[in-house]
Structure formats: C-alpha cells, structure tokens
Scaffold this active site. Structure first.
Site, PDB file in Angstrom:
ATOM      1  N   ASP A 176       0.835  -1.192   0.000  1.00 51.43           N
ATOM      2  CA  ASP A 176       0.000   0.000   0.000  1.00 51.43           C
ATOM      3  C   ASP A 176       0.873   1.247   0.000  1.00 51.43           C
ATOM      4  OD1 ASP A 176      -2.903   1.208   0.829  1.00 51.43           O
ATOM      5  OD2 ASP A 176      -1.295   2.269   1.887  1.00 51.43           O
TER       6      ASP A 176
ATOM      7  N   TYR B 210       2.847   9.993  -0.213  1.00 48.21           N
ATOM      8  CA  TYR B 210       3.931   9.374   0.557  1.00 48.21           C
ATOM      9  C   TYR B 210       5.295   9.678  -0.055  1.00 48.21           C
ATOM     10  CZ  TYR B 210       0.280   6.421   2.719  1.00 48.21           C
ATOM     11  OH  TYR B 210      -0.825   5.951   3.372  1.00 48.21           O
TER      12      TYR B 210
ATOM     13  N   LYS C  99      -2.961   5.928  -4.045  1.00 48.27           N
ATOM     14  CA  LYS C  99      -4.050   6.861  -3.727  1.00 48.27           C
ATOM     15  C   LYS C  99      -3.831   8.209  -4.413  1.00 48.27           C
ATOM     16  CE  LYS C  99      -3.894   4.818   0.892  1.00 48.27           C
ATOM     17  NZ  LYS C  99      -2.471   4.419   0.837  1.00 48.27           N
TER      18      LYS C  99
ATOM     19  N   HIS D 250      -7.722   9.661  -1.643  1.00 49.65           N
ATOM     20  CA  HIS D 250      -7.032   9.640  -0.353  1.00 49.65           C
ATOM     21  C   HIS D 250      -7.756  10.422   0.734  1.00 49.65           C
ATOM     22  CE1 HIS D 250      -2.713   9.306   1.451  1.00 49.65           C
ATOM     23  NE2 HIS D 250      -3.641   9.088   2.357  1.00 49.65           N
TER      24      HIS D 250
END
Length: 285
Positions: free
Chosen positions: A44, A49, A78, A111
């Site tokens: 994931d 990120y 996401k 997200h």
C-alpha cells in the site's frame, strides 16, 4: 495468504505492507525484500507518501528475485488531495502509474474527501469528490485500475456518493482500532459490499503499550501488535501495518495461526474511547 473478494471479483490479501513514512530507496528496498520473502503479496502506497517511484524501482528488481510476477502482487495507491477535481484527478492517476512504472494498479483510492489548499467547509468539496470519482471510474473501465475505492470517508461522505456513483467503492480505508471502533462505518460498508481496510491499527505505536492489549498478548504468547491486528482481521477488516524492521514485518503477518476468544474480542472492543491518532475528516463537507 488469506484474501477477501472485493465487489469487483478481485481477490485482495487481508494483510498488506503499509509504506507511510517509508522514504529512501534503501529503506524501501529492505522493507519490500523482507515482506516478499515472508509471504506478503500486497503493498500500500500513495502519491503523497513520496515513495511511489522507489517502490516501483524496488519491485522491478525484487519480484524476479523472489520468483514472482506482477500478477502475484496486489498494489494500492491513492490520489493526492491536491489532484482532486476535473482534469487534475485523471492527471494524478496517470502520475501514480508512471511513478510506479506499472501498466495497471489493483486498487486506487481517493485519499481524502477534501481538496488540498482549501478549507474543510468549502462548498466545492462535494463536486471535487464527484469529479475525482468519475475520473477514476473511467480509468477503471479503461483497465488502468482493477478496483477503486476511497480513504478517510465518513458515513456522511459515503451516503452522499452511493446513490449517484456508477461504480460503488470496492474498499474504504479508514482509521480503525480498539480505541476507535467505528461500528456505524463498519455496518454501512457491510450493507453495501464495501471492504473496510484499517490503517493505524497500532495507534502509531501507542496501543501496543496499553494494559489490556499487553494482558491479552501475554495470555496468548503473542506480540501486542499481533493481537491488535488479529482483532481487526477476525472481524473481516483488512490491515496494512507499516514497519521497516524485517522481524516485525514477519511477525505482523503471522495472524492466522491463532484466534482471539470472544472474551478477548470484547475486552479489546471495550477500549473504545473515540480516540484518533491520525486525521479527522468529519469536518470536511
């Protein structure tokens, strides 16, 4: 690896490797190498990120080393909140695919229910959510995504989208643990065939030191993290624990050779205090 069948017919592992705050190619490579070697088949990530490119690069090297092909791995990413809305959403989806170096993603999520840089109460948020979802529906129909879903949506956000969306979300990713037992959200997902996947299962590390958790772990000869993760998966809730330590990565997957008795499940659920360790999307209109 235990899996759940999503409403698209796709099989998704119940346990995946979370990569939030996992930065730098060496750290990403080390974590993925350990995870694949210990049986993980789900990863994931997210645009925000900042590690999609490193994950893609590491997977290109590691999959052959572990005797795996792309089809053996379930990859989730996401949409960045900055990319919400018409035009921007499709471009954001394509950037994730390009960064990861993949032709398709197994799951792609919205997200956050609001657009970055705008207030939670901005009345345009519902439109931006709708436009983003419509772009993801088109991407799924084109074969870029095998399933699509949402993250951090509340009961209200879900009730708003379900009557009008052409494709129902396959997954809702939300904070869910004994201190935040979101039964209304869990029940709504169950009623509409949406798989609930938990993040922050360990309360950013805080829950592993809770007395109740320690007591259950000691009685079973398990780690506190395993108890918390098992509490979720025993309810059919997926988990994506994050660790960069190979030993903990292995331990976090060892959840299916034991079970919690009803008294343990009740003890843990009774810890509920409506405590969040992450973000509260409730104020987002």
């Amino acid at each position: 690896m235990e899996t759940v069948r999503l409403n698209t017919g796709v099989e998704m592992p119940l346990v995946g490797l979370g990569t939030f705050r996992l930065r730098g190619y060496e750290a990403v490579h080390r974590a993925l190498d350990a995870a694949l070697g210990q049986g993980y088949r789900s990863v994931d990530t997210a645009a925000v990120y900042g590690n999609e490119a490193d994950i893609g690069r590491a997977l290109r090297e590691l999959l052959p080393r572990h005797g795996l092909a792309r089809r053996d791995l379930f990859v989730t990413s996401k949409l960045a909140p900055a990319d919400m809305g018409q035009g921007a959403a499709e471009a954001g989806c394509l950037r994730s695919l390009e960064a990861l170096g993949l032709d398709y993603l197994d799951l792609y999520l919205v997200h956050w229910p609001g657009k970055q840089g705008y207030k939670s109460e901005d009345p345009r948020n519902p439109r931006w959510r709708r436009e983003s979802w419509e772009a993801m529906e088109r991407m799924q129909e084109a074969g870029s995504f095998r399933a699509i879903g949402v993250s951090n949506y509340t009961v209200g956000h879900l009730r708003e989208m379900l009557p009008t969306c052409r494709v129902a979300p396959a997954v809702l990713q939300a904070e869910f643990h004994p201190r935040l037992v979101q039964r209304d959200l869990q029940d709504l997902c169950s009623a509409h065939g949406i798989h609930l996947q938990a993040y922050s299962s360990l309360g950013r590390g805080g829950l592993v030191a809770e007395g109740t958790v320690l007591g259950v772990a000691a009685s079973l000869g398990r780690t506190p993290a395993q108890v918390l993760l098992r509490w979720a998966v025993q309810q059919g809730v997926g988990v994506i624990p994050k660790s960069s330590d190979p030993q903990r990565i292995g331990q976090n997957r060892q959840l299916f050779d034991f079970s919690l008795g009803q008294e343990h499940m009740d003890l843990l659920s009774a810890m509920h205090s409506n405590t969040r360790y992450c973000w509260d999307s409730g104020p987002v209109v």
